[in-house]
Design an enzyme around this catalytic site. Structure first.
Site, PDB file in Angstrom:
ATOM      1  N   GLY A  18      56.572  59.350  18.161  1.00 35.19           N
ATOM      2  CA  GLY A  18      56.626  59.223  16.870  1.00 35.19           C
ATOM      3  C   GLY A  18      57.855  58.676  16.276  1.00 35.19           C
ATOM      4  N   GLU A  73      56.903  55.026  16.718  1.00 36.48           N
ATOM      5  CA  GLU A  73      55.945  54.640  15.529  1.00 36.48           C
ATOM      6  C   GLU A  73      56.760  54.300  14.201  1.00 36.48           C
ATOM      7  OE1 GLU A  73      53.447  58.350  16.667  1.00 36.48           O
ATOM      8  OE2 GLU A  73      51.833  57.010  16.458  1.00 36.48           O
TER       9      GLU A  73
END
Ligand code: 3H9
Length: 688
Positions: free
Chosen positions: A102, A105
């Site tokens: 994450g 990302e």
């Protein structure tokens, strides 16, 4: 407590800084503050560009894994990512340490990414049974191409900043101090009026029409049994086939499917267990390790060479102590062969760290070594005598290691005048696996265990501290049941296929052949008087070994092997089994795959329960780590004890009782610990 996220102004730049030690995971609190402060920075007209960076040793190492499986709290990671993607002013992610999952990302939704040279980036979600679920599978192929994105996402491997820059994932590699470099970069972006480069505006294209199918086929064998790698490929397919919004929705659906799967639950369990396993009960974290400068391994055979090589790899100069000139010459030749075989395959850091390994006849070396391992004795009696002699000449505080997987460690320690210095060490699969058992005796000093934990961790191993052999003991119970199945009607290939289909790399018979049947045979002989009547009468192992069929190295064991080590069914073994069953008055029958699977696994679990009850392993996670990292128990099933809890001990118990009634064997009688937990509707992990 310091705020999790801060917004600071530096001229016309906004600096959003995260501070959530140890790895800046995107916990709920972080997500909340981050989205609030990003919104504030985006709506503040005096801020022209935003830099995101992190305090501490790392950029964001991903979503907070501890929150998985709990009620999701808003904003979630995709929401924060979308907020960044919609930004109308330049946003620069400044990476250091690790930028993972994450975290990466989030960086992909920024307009620019800069990184220190020491940074490593990647998408390790697949190792948790997941896929990047906040746009990673949609943005990465758009940015670096489908092939490179497949490699990164499906392997879960981390890559260096230089490699990431080569792929176009990182724009610039910068020097320390990162914050100043990031601010300078942001100023340049503004001065030059560089455009807002949104990854979401790019298009992901295939290199060839069948690229995804070909990739899937290329990883099929290596990823056998796992769900996540194939879901990753499907999500990347969506990046190619669908517009971004629909691709993100498809990614989300696949992510949720994985998050709810038993595989991800098991892999997340394994992630935390691997970190928990070295926090040993009764061994304070602060226990100081002893200083090690040199090691002597008594012996020059395979076992001794494995130990010596491990010590050398851990930067500890090692000498193998041979008994004769011939042994010394053979050992040196073998060391040269393995050095040549390893050359070119090892990383630069492994080569750099490695200390020399030599061979000698000089027993005087024992007087000065910091660690002495006995790996030459052929049996327990010889081992006891040898360690007794070593203990008498070794210097004070030298650590005395015994490397006999089935020996009673207290008994061996008692043969020296210094039981506090004695410890057992067992590298699984001859050092090829990550699993290591550190077997402490009743009197082993805490700092001796701490020293071996430190040493083996430096090798990237997963050390498990136990009070006696665990893996080999449980393997014996598992193999014993598999042998009973052979005398009742199964063939080795059938048993091995069932366990392979369950997820093991190889079944118990192929595994025994690989490690050498003499190890298990020796263990059987040592324990013969304590075996139950059925185990004594099941002489299959004795019969096979007595024929010199000692496994893969001997060219024959439960299977016959060709020159390349490929196993084939051997009619001689089938005849031996038929004869044995007849002699024992057992009428051979067709045995179902389910019965094979359950009886083998439940025997393993049952022995694990005994190991726990006797305190030989302190926690179920110790056993799970030994089996995942020592015996290739499928990680997506979480280890035997976790798997038993998932099945429910009440159902394990009742299936065992059913088999015990059918085969009349004590061996399928649930251990008292299983009985107690099943009645209380508890599991190994919820026992207390
Ligand atoms: C994800 O991001 C999903 C998204 O795609 C989509 C969301 C919708 N969370 O390993 P260490 C703890 S999935 C919570 O010993 P190192 C760890 O348990 C995530 N805790 O240090 C340990 O705690 P303790 C994708 C975490 O220096 C402590 O931090 N990311 C997390 O050897 C130190 O860890 C990953 O899979 C986390 N994400 O290695 C990365 N990460 O002290 C997982 C660590 O109580 N993490 N902890 O035992 C790692 O690979 C390594 O921890 C890392 C540092 C390389 C970062």
């Amino acid at each position: 407590m310091a705020p999790l996220v801060t917004l600071e102004k530096h001229g016309n730049l906004g600096i959003v800084a995260l501070n959530n030690p140890p790895v800046n995971a995107l916990s709920h609190g972080v997500r909340q503050s981050l989205s609030e402060l990003l919104s504030r920075a985006f709506s503040d007209a005096s801020i022209h560009a935003v830099v995101i960076w992190c305090e501490g040793r790392s950029f964001i190492a991903g979503a907070d894994i501890r929150e998985f499986g709990k009620t999701p709290l808003q904003p979630d990671v995709p929401e924060v990512v979308e907020l960044l993607d919609a930004a109308k002013k330049p946003v620069i992610a400044a990476l250091h340490g690790t930028a993972l999952g994450g975290g990466l990302e989030l960086a992909l939704a920024c307009h620019y990414r800069i990184a220190l040279g020491s940074t490593r980036v990647g998408f390790p979600e697949v190792t948790l049974g997941l896929l990047p679920g906040a746009g990673g599978t949609q943005r990465l192929p758009r940015l670096i191409g489908v092939g490179a994105a497949l490699d990164l996402i499906v392997s879960g491997k981390l890559i260096s900043a230089a490699k990431a820059q080569g792929l176009g994932l990182v724009d610039v590699v910068v020097e320390e101090p990162l914050r100043a470099s990031a601010l300078a970069f942001a100023e340049t972006v503004l001065l030059e009026g560089r455009p807002l480069r949104r990854v979401s505006d790019l298009v992901a294209k295939l290199d060839a029409a069948d690229q995804l199918e070909a990739y899937r086929a290329s990883v099929a064998q290596q990823c056998r049994g796992f769900l996540a790698p194939f879901h990753c490929i499907e999500a990347i397919r969506a990046a190619v086939d669908l517009p971004l919004g629909e691709g993100l929705a498809r990614e989300r659906a696949l992510f949720i499917e994985l998050m709810d799967s038993s595989q991800s639950k098991a892999q997340r369990h394994a992630f935390f267990a691997e970190r928990e396993v070295t926090k040993v009960p009764g061994l304070p974290d602060a226990t100081a390790a002893r200083t090690l400068r040199s090691a002597v391994v008594v012996g020059s055979g395979t076992r001794a060479r494995v130990l010596g090589a491990c010590f050398a790899d851990a930067a500890l100069p090692a000498t193998l102590l041979a008994g004769t000139q011939e042994e010394l010459d053979n050992a040196l030749a073998a060391l040269r062969v393995s050095a040549a075989a390893g050359a070119g395959r090892e990383s630069a850091s492994t080569k750099e760290r490695r200390a020399p390994i030599t061979c000698s006849l000089d027993a005087g070396l024992l007087n000065d070594a910091d660690l002495i391992a006995e790996a030459g004795a052929g049996d327990v009696t010889a081992q006891r005598a040898s360690l007794g002699r070593i203990g008498a000449v070794a210097k004070p505080r030298a650590i005395l290691v015994t490397a006999m997987p089935y020996a009673d460690i207290d008994d061996i320690a008692a043969c020296t005048q210094r039981p506090e210095d004695v410890v057992g060490l067992h590298f699984h699969q001859g050092g090829a696996a990550r699993g290591v058992e550190i077997i402490r005796a009743r009197d082993t000093a805490p700092e001796v265990s701490a020293t071996l934990i430190k040493l083996t961790k430096s090798l990237g191993k997963v050390p498990v501290v136990v009070q006696g052999p665990v893996g080999s003991r449980m393997f014996t119970a598992y193999l014993r049941e598999a042998l009973f199945l052979l005398e009742e009607g199964a063939l080795p290939a059938q048993v091995d296929r069932v366990l392979h289909d369950f997820g093991f790399q190889i079944g118990p018979f192929a595994e025994s052949d690989r490690s050498g049947l003499d190890v298990e045979w020796q263990r059987r002989k040592v324990r013969f008087d304590s075996l139950d009547p059925r185990a004594r009468a099941c002489t299959l192992l004795d019969q096979i070994c007595e024929q010199g069929r000692l496994g893969l190295e001997a060219g024959a064991g439960f299977y016959r092997y060709d020159a390349d080590g490929n196993a084939t069914h051997d009619p001689a073994i089938e005849s031996l089994l038929l004869r044995h069953s007849k002699d024992r008055g057992i009428v051979r029958r067709t045995i179902s795959d389910q019965e094979i699977l359950e009886r083998c696994l439940f025997s393993l679990i049952n022995e694990g329960a005994r190991v726990l009850e006797e305190g030989v392993a302190a926690r179920p996670l110790d056993i799970d780590m030994i089996w995942i990292h020592g015996y290739a128990f499928p990680v997506y099933r979480g280890g035997p004890m976790f798997y038993a809890d998932e099945l429910g001990l009440a159902s394990v118990r009742s299936a065992m009782l059913g088999y015990a009634a059918e085969s009349g064997g004590e061996h399928q009688t649930p251990a008292p610990f299983v009985e107690r937990l099943a009645h209380a509707l508890k599991g190994f992990y919820s026992a207390s």
